[in-house]
Design a protein around this motif. Structure first.
Motif, short mmCIF file in Angstrom:
data_model
loop_
_atom_site.label_atom_id
_atom_site.label_comp_id
_atom_site.label_asym_id
_atom_site.label_seq_id
_atom_site.Cartn_x
_atom_site.Cartn_y
_atom_site.Cartn_z
N HIS A 1 3.41 2.72 2.87
CA HIS A 1 3.81 1.67 3.80
C HIS A 1 5.33 1.46 3.81
O HIS A 1 5.84 0.74 4.63
CB HIS A 1 3.06 0.37 3.51
N HIS B 1 0.82 -1.20 0.00
CA HIS B 1 0.00 0.00 0.00
C HIS B 1 0.87 1.26 0.00
O HIS B 1 2.00 1.24 0.49
CB HIS B 1 -0.92 0.00 1.22
N VAL B 2 0.32 2.32 -0.54
CA VAL B 2 1.04 3.58 -0.59
C VAL B 2 1.40 4.03 0.83
O VAL B 2 0.63 3.84 1.77
CB VAL B 2 0.22 4.66 -1.35
#
Ligand code: GDP
Length: 473
Positions: free
Chosen positions: A83, A80-81
């Motif tokens: 992370h 995920h962005v």
């Protein structure tokens, strides 16, 4: 080239082309149809390249097990962005550089190779976008051996985490879970592990098979373990190829560089690519003029799992295209041209087929509703739109009108073809059918109705729709 292959004089071929009205010089490229005319004019036989010809040049060689050598694994980091994908890539690069290089590295291309402290090489693809992963796969290039799934320990499994899991699973690529940001006070790695369970990712700490490592891209904690996990996974995969055959690789990215022309970053998958090699890549071909590695250094050759930037292409390929080294320039050119032609044909067919397929699919989806398909042609766009809007309001839960196609201008043969395929009548509003369309409609039994008042048109269609309803009942 053409003259050469026919064993004719270049000047004769050029003259012949000029007689056909084509003012060309001897180095100019002509299209396949023109070439065919010329070949026939000179009394030669045309042999067009076929799939079999391409396959015979780019053949899947049966490798002798003795020739196989281990190659480094190719790793893609997904998650995920925010992370920590980028931070992790950077941290790995920093821990792995040998002392001489430390600090001075700037990454040059969309992939890089690192050497771990024990001397193992690892190739990382710096294309964390999931779309890139899928689009490469859809073009037949499976380049990734291992996916590192990054999940932030202070966050949870997020939509893009799930997407990444699904991509890795669909591609059949093993995952290693990197639970990142464990330095943060709010970090709760066990929560992440439990959440992953819901998506059928059973990590080792939960007695599963998927390796999981707690890391911090910020402090460097756990990075060595992560690299060990990668090495272990690579060992299990037994990644072995023949480095001594003609090279094959996959395009990771490609662009048209103003100064240097088309350049492609290629990840070598089999064999070794060398300066001067002639290759075909997707619909393009070329001859390796120069190669640069991930540090921007000139190299003369690149072996398995090595990413290199290749110069010397005739056109810009697409990410995911496969590069194959061939013997001669003529072969390379022929295969590239053949593929271009095929792609052109495919696009033409696809354009037509998609609409029809969509129509069929729609009809299938709507099986419970009786449908009256209709084709509308009108004299002006405004009328066509008004008619379509009015017709779409006709109907109820059980029956409805579906406008297959609407357009401006006379009713043509292709309208009739579409109408026939769907059992639809054709409506002409202030337009007529041309003669071939009339003949075709007569032959195929397609009904054509003419109107000049929208109200009449809609009324008739309403009547037809209720007729359809009573017929069904
Ligand atoms: P990406 O979008 O997945 O590439 O995430 P980034 O690598 O850009 O990281 C997003 C943010 O998280 C940045 O502000 C990083 O500094 C921070 N970050 C990444 N890894 C860590 C970590 O291990 N610990 C802490 N505290 N912050 C991190």
């Amino acid at each position: 080239e053409l003259a050469n292959r026919m064993a004719e004089r270049v000047s004769d071929v050029v003259k012949s082309l000029m007689n056909m009205g084509m003012m060309v010089t001897q180095n100019q490229t002509i299209d396949a149809d023109t070439a065919e005319l010329i070949i026939e004019e000179f009394g030669h036989r045309v042999v067009r390249v076929s799939d079999a010809d391409v396959e015979s040049v780019i053949k899947e060689v049966e490798e002798n097990p003795d020739d196989l050598k281990s190659r480094p694994p190719v790793i893609t980091i997904m998650g995920h962005v925010d992370h920590g994908k980028t931070s992790l890539l950077d941290a790995i690069r920093d821990t792995s550089v040998t002392s001489g290089e430390a600090g001075g590295i700037t990454q040059h291309i969309g992939a890089y190779q690192v050497q771990t402290k024990d001397g193992a090489k690892l190739t990382f693809l710096d294309t964390p976008g999931h779309a890139a992963f899928t689009s490469m796969r859809s073009r037949g290039a499976q380049v990734t051996d291992i996916v590192i799934l990054v999940v932030a320990a202070d966050d949870s499994v997020m939509p893009q985490t799930i997407e990444a899991i699904n991509h890795a699973k669909a591609a059949g690529v093993p995952m290693i879970v990197a639970i990142n940001k464990v330095d943060k006070p709010a970090a709760d790695p066990d929560k992440v592990r439990a959440q992953l369970l819901q998506y059928e990712v059973l990590v080792e700490k939960m007695s599963g098979e998927v390796q999981d490592v707690e890391v911090s891209a910020k402090t460097g904690q756990g990075l060595d373990e992560l690299l060990e996990a990668i090495a272990l996974q690579a060992e299990i995969l037994e990644l072995k190829v023949n480095p001594d055959r003609a090279a094959q690789g996959a395009v990771i990215e490609a662009k048209l560089d103003v100064g240097r022309g088309p350049v492609a970053t290629v990840l070598i998958q089999h064999g070794t690519l060398r300066q001067g090699d002639i290759f075909v890549v997707g619909e393009q071909w070329g001859k390796v003029r120069a190669m640069e590695n991930d540090k921007g250094e000139r190299v003369k050759e690149a072996g398995p799992s090595v990413p290199v930037e290749v110069l010397g292409l005739n056109g810009t390929p697409e990410a995911g295209d496969v590069l194959n080294v061939v013997d001669t320039e003529a072969q390379a050119r022929e295969i590239a041209e053949y593929r271009q032609e095929k792609a052109k044909e495919k696009r033409a067919v696809a354009g037509a087929a998609t609409t029809l397929e969509q129509l069929m699919q729609k009809a299938k989806d709507d099986q419970n509703v009786a449908e009256l398909p209709i084709l509308v042609k009108a004299d002006v766009q405004g009328s066509a739109e008004a008619i379509v809007q009015a017709l779409e309001k006709v109907g109820n839960d059980e029956v409805r009108v579906r406008v297959l196609h609407s357009g401006v201008g006379a009713i043509t043969e292709s309208d009739i073809g579409l109408a026939e395929a769907s059992g639809a009548p054709v409506i002409g509003f202030n337009v007529r059918a041309n003669a071939p369309a009339r003949n075709s409609a007569n032959q195929k039994g397609v009904e054509i109705r003419y109107y000049s008042v929208i109200y009449d048109l809609v009324d008739d269609v309403k009547a037809a729709a209720s007729g359809l309803l009573s017929a069904e009942v």
